[in-house]
Design a protein around this motif. Sequence first.
Motif, PDB file in Angstrom:
ATOM      1  N   ARG A 246       0.809  -1.218   0.000  1.00  0.00           N
ATOM      2  CA  ARG A 246       0.000   0.000   0.000  1.00  0.00           C
ATOM      3  C   ARG A 246       0.841   1.266   0.000  1.00  0.00           C
ATOM      4  O   ARG A 246       0.318   2.356  -0.270  1.00  0.00           O
ATOM      5  CB  ARG A 246      -0.916  -0.002   1.226  1.00  0.00           C
ATOM      6  CG  ARG A 246      -1.755  -1.263   1.325  1.00  0.00           C
ATOM      7  CD  ARG A 246      -2.692  -1.218   2.509  1.00  0.00           C
ATOM      8  NE  ARG A 246      -3.716  -0.208   2.318  1.00  0.00           N
ATOM      9  CZ  ARG A 246      -4.684   0.051   3.204  1.00  0.00           C
ATOM     10  NH1 ARG A 246      -4.727  -0.639   4.341  1.00  0.00           N
ATOM     11  NH2 ARG A 246      -5.575   0.975   2.976  1.00  0.00           N
ATOM     12  N   GLY A 247       2.102   1.149   0.324  1.00  0.00           N
ATOM     13  CA  GLY A 247       2.958   2.326   0.379  1.00  0.00           C
ATOM     14  C   GLY A 247       4.181   2.017   1.213  1.00  0.00           C
ATOM     15  O   GLY A 247       4.516   0.849   1.457  1.00  0.00           O
ATOM     16  N   VAL A 248       4.856   3.072   1.670  1.00  0.00           N
ATOM     17  CA  VAL A 248       6.072   2.891   2.474  1.00  0.00           C
ATOM     18  C   VAL A 248       6.153   3.965   3.552  1.00  0.00           C
ATOM     19  O   VAL A 248       5.574   5.046   3.424  1.00  0.00           O
ATOM     20  CB  VAL A 248       7.353   2.975   1.608  1.00  0.00           C
ATOM     21  CG1 VAL A 248       7.423   1.834   0.618  1.00  0.00           C
ATOM     22  CG2 VAL A 248       7.461   4.322   0.903  1.00  0.00           C
ATOM     23  N   ALA A 262       5.153   6.192  -4.468  1.00  0.00           N
ATOM     24  CA  ALA A 262       6.570   6.092  -4.119  1.00  0.00           C
ATOM     25  C   ALA A 262       7.322   5.162  -5.056  1.00  0.00           C
ATOM     26  O   ALA A 262       8.526   5.343  -5.289  1.00  0.00           O
ATOM     27  CB  ALA A 262       6.719   5.602  -2.682  1.00  0.00           C
ATOM     28  N   LEU A 263       6.649   4.178  -5.613  1.00  0.00           N
ATOM     29  CA  LEU A 263       7.309   3.188  -6.454  1.00  0.00           C
ATOM     30  C   LEU A 263       7.936   3.815  -7.695  1.00  0.00           C
ATOM     31  O   LEU A 263       8.921   3.298  -8.232  1.00  0.00           O
ATOM     32  CB  LEU A 263       6.321   2.099  -6.865  1.00  0.00           C
ATOM     33  CG  LEU A 263       5.753   1.257  -5.720  1.00  0.00           C
ATOM     34  CD1 LEU A 263       4.696   0.297  -6.246  1.00  0.00           C
ATOM     35  CD2 LEU A 263       6.868   0.483  -5.017  1.00  0.00           C
ATOM     36  N   ALA A 275       8.770  15.426  -3.690  1.00  0.00           N
ATOM     37  CA  ALA A 275       7.565  14.627  -3.479  1.00  0.00           C
ATOM     38  C   ALA A 275       7.004  14.786  -2.072  1.00  0.00           C
ATOM     39  O   ALA A 275       6.019  14.137  -1.714  1.00  0.00           O
ATOM     40  CB  ALA A 275       7.858  13.155  -3.755  1.00  0.00           C
ATOM     41  N   GLY A 276       7.636  15.657  -1.267  1.00  0.00           N
ATOM     42  CA  GLY A 276       7.162  15.882   0.094  1.00  0.00           C
ATOM     43  C   GLY A 276       7.637  14.841   1.078  1.00  0.00           C
ATOM     44  O   GLY A 276       7.039  14.657   2.146  1.00  0.00           O
ATOM     45  N   ILE A 285      10.363   1.106   5.197  1.00  0.00           N
ATOM     46  CA  ILE A 285       9.495   0.054   5.723  1.00  0.00           C
ATOM     47  C   ILE A 285       8.277  -0.042   4.804  1.00  0.00           C
ATOM     48  O   ILE A 285       7.535   0.935   4.630  1.00  0.00           O
ATOM     49  CB  ILE A 285       9.039   0.336   7.155  1.00  0.00           C
ATOM     50  CG1 ILE A 285      10.225   0.669   8.061  1.00  0.00           C
ATOM     51  CG2 ILE A 285       8.288  -0.871   7.713  1.00  0.00           C
ATOM     52  CD1 ILE A 285       9.839   1.022   9.482  1.00  0.00           C
ATOM     53  N   VAL A 286       8.079  -1.195   4.209  1.00  0.00           N
ATOM     54  CA  VAL A 286       6.991  -1.395   3.251  1.00  0.00           C
ATOM     55  C   VAL A 286       5.688  -1.670   3.998  1.00  0.00           C
ATOM     56  O   VAL A 286       5.634  -2.519   4.899  1.00  0.00           O
ATOM     57  CB  VAL A 286       7.318  -2.549   2.296  1.00  0.00           C
ATOM     58  CG1 VAL A 286       6.127  -2.853   1.386  1.00  0.00           C
ATOM     59  CG2 VAL A 286       8.544  -2.200   1.455  1.00  0.00           C
ATOM     60  N   ILE A 287       4.654  -0.936   3.617  1.00  0.00           N
ATOM     61  CA  ILE A 287       3.314  -1.114   4.185  1.00  0.00           C
ATOM     62  C   ILE A 287       2.586  -2.146   3.342  1.00  0.00           C
ATOM     63  O   ILE A 287       2.362  -1.944   2.148  1.00  0.00           O
ATOM     64  CB  ILE A 287       2.533   0.211   4.195  1.00  0.00           C
ATOM     65  CG1 ILE A 287       3.313   1.287   4.958  1.00  0.00           C
ATOM     66  CG2 ILE A 287       1.144   0.017   4.803  1.00  0.00           C
ATOM     67  CD1 ILE A 287       2.712   2.677   4.836  1.00  0.00           C
ATOM     68  N   GLY A 288       2.245  -3.271   3.940  1.00  0.00           N
ATOM     69  CA  GLY A 288       1.659  -4.379   3.196  1.00  0.00           C
ATOM     70  C   GLY A 288       0.153  -4.301   3.075  1.00  0.00           C
ATOM     71  O   GLY A 288      -0.509  -3.428   3.645  1.00  0.00           O
ATOM     72  N   ALA A 289      -0.401  -5.256   2.337  1.00  0.00           N
ATOM     73  CA  ALA A 289      -1.843  -5.303   2.108  1.00  0.00           C
ATOM     74  C   ALA A 289      -2.615  -5.463   3.412  1.00  0.00           C
ATOM     75  O   ALA A 289      -3.746  -4.977   3.541  1.00  0.00           O
ATOM     76  CB  ALA A 289      -2.167  -6.458   1.155  1.00  0.00           C
ATOM     77  N   ASP A 290      -2.030  -6.133   4.378  1.00  0.00           N
ATOM     78  CA  ASP A 290      -2.702  -6.364   5.656  1.00  0.00           C
ATOM     79  C   ASP A 290      -2.386  -5.293   6.695  1.00  0.00           C
ATOM     80  O   ASP A 290      -2.883  -5.376   7.825  1.00  0.00           O
ATOM     81  CB  ASP A 290      -2.314  -7.729   6.218  1.00  0.00           C
ATOM     82  CG  ASP A 290      -2.802  -8.873   5.340  1.00  0.00           C
ATOM     83  OD1 ASP A 290      -3.827  -8.686   4.661  1.00  0.00           O
ATOM     84  OD2 ASP A 290      -2.149  -9.928   5.330  1.00  0.00           O
TER      85      ASP A 290
END
Length: 410
Positions: A246-248, A262-263, A275-276, A285-290
């Motif tokens: 979902r993001g980082v 971000a990708l 990009a702020g 730190i990768v924010i996962g689907a869960d």
Amino acid sequence: MIPALSDRDDAADGLAVGALTARLLADDAAHGPGLTGQALIEAVEAAGLRGRGGAGFPAAVKLATMRASPGPKYLVANGEEGEPASIKDRWLMRRRPHLVIEGARRAAEAIGAEETFLYVSDPHSGASLRAALAGCGEAMTVHEVAPGYVAGEETAVVRALNGGPAKPTDKPPRPYQSGVRNRPTLVSNVETLATIALIAMQGRGGDTILLTITGAVERPGLYEVPLGTKLGEALDRLARPFPGMRGVLMGGFFAGLLNRRALDLPLTHDALREAGSGLGCGAIIVIGADDCPIAAAGDVMAYFARENAGQCGACFRGTPAMAKAIEALGLGTIDDAGLAKLKDWSVSLRGRGACGTLDGAAHLASTIFREFPEEVARHRAEPCPRCRALLPAGTTTRFRASRQFDCAAA
């Protein structure tokens, strides 16, 4: 839980180490006379090297300013890795101590420093540096402090070396004006210094950066990539995110959240600033689907509330207030007035602390609204089951850290 470099061997902990282009992670750094003095400063400038401690300030400007400063001066290799999402500095000090020492030696010679300090909080890094110093005969002082989020801030470094607590002081003066023993002092991150060693000995360096990638990925670890590589490429080729990311959380705890846009961003200080966000110390730190971005922000803000220096009223009171507001958002108990306060604090609290902790906390709060407005609206409309399961603290998450070095090994 955020992976950390443990006291044992990396491979035993499942910590991956790899590179798209290996410079600092290579074990074949050349040794020899190389560049020194003004020639080295010019080479550092030509390489475009920027500091790797978080701020990204041009390294050559610091070196030139210190070289021009008259009288006694000092150099500090800053290895106090207070960022809980990063392991790069400890890895370098444990695995490439001679490269760090060589960079410190050449930088000290270039600026005319009469004494060099190696400032650390990890005992194993300290032991590694002492062993390397004994083997090469360099006269440098290893100074150990207790770990802490603010202990590596440059004025905290100077304060500790002068016999005080490792907590920030008001600026000005900055260390280059008045630092150790009230003399001009260059405080430089150990990755920056290791890169200076490569520039001096190999004539190349500064074109890669170390990334600590953790979170919702198959291969959490330490990676080296060319500057300008798109984040998506680095993740896909090295750490391998789980489907549905979902993001980082970008640049460590300081640079806030980014959604999937971000990708497509190149890993450079300027591109991420536009990009702020920020490259910071290279921790991602990768924010996962869960994962829930609101819960992630709540974990990080709670860390700021615990780990601030307790010296500035705005930070001492502001970070817990923002942490409580984000927790209330996650639990579905915040009202419109509380949400408006959180949004106001994300702007009005900036620039009111002695160090950058409050700025980072306020920026984190602002990125909730900017990057995940739909999540804010959804949480406001109905309680989030994921957040209710995680908040308040009590359950392990990918974004939760009690203190540096207390995190579980990968």
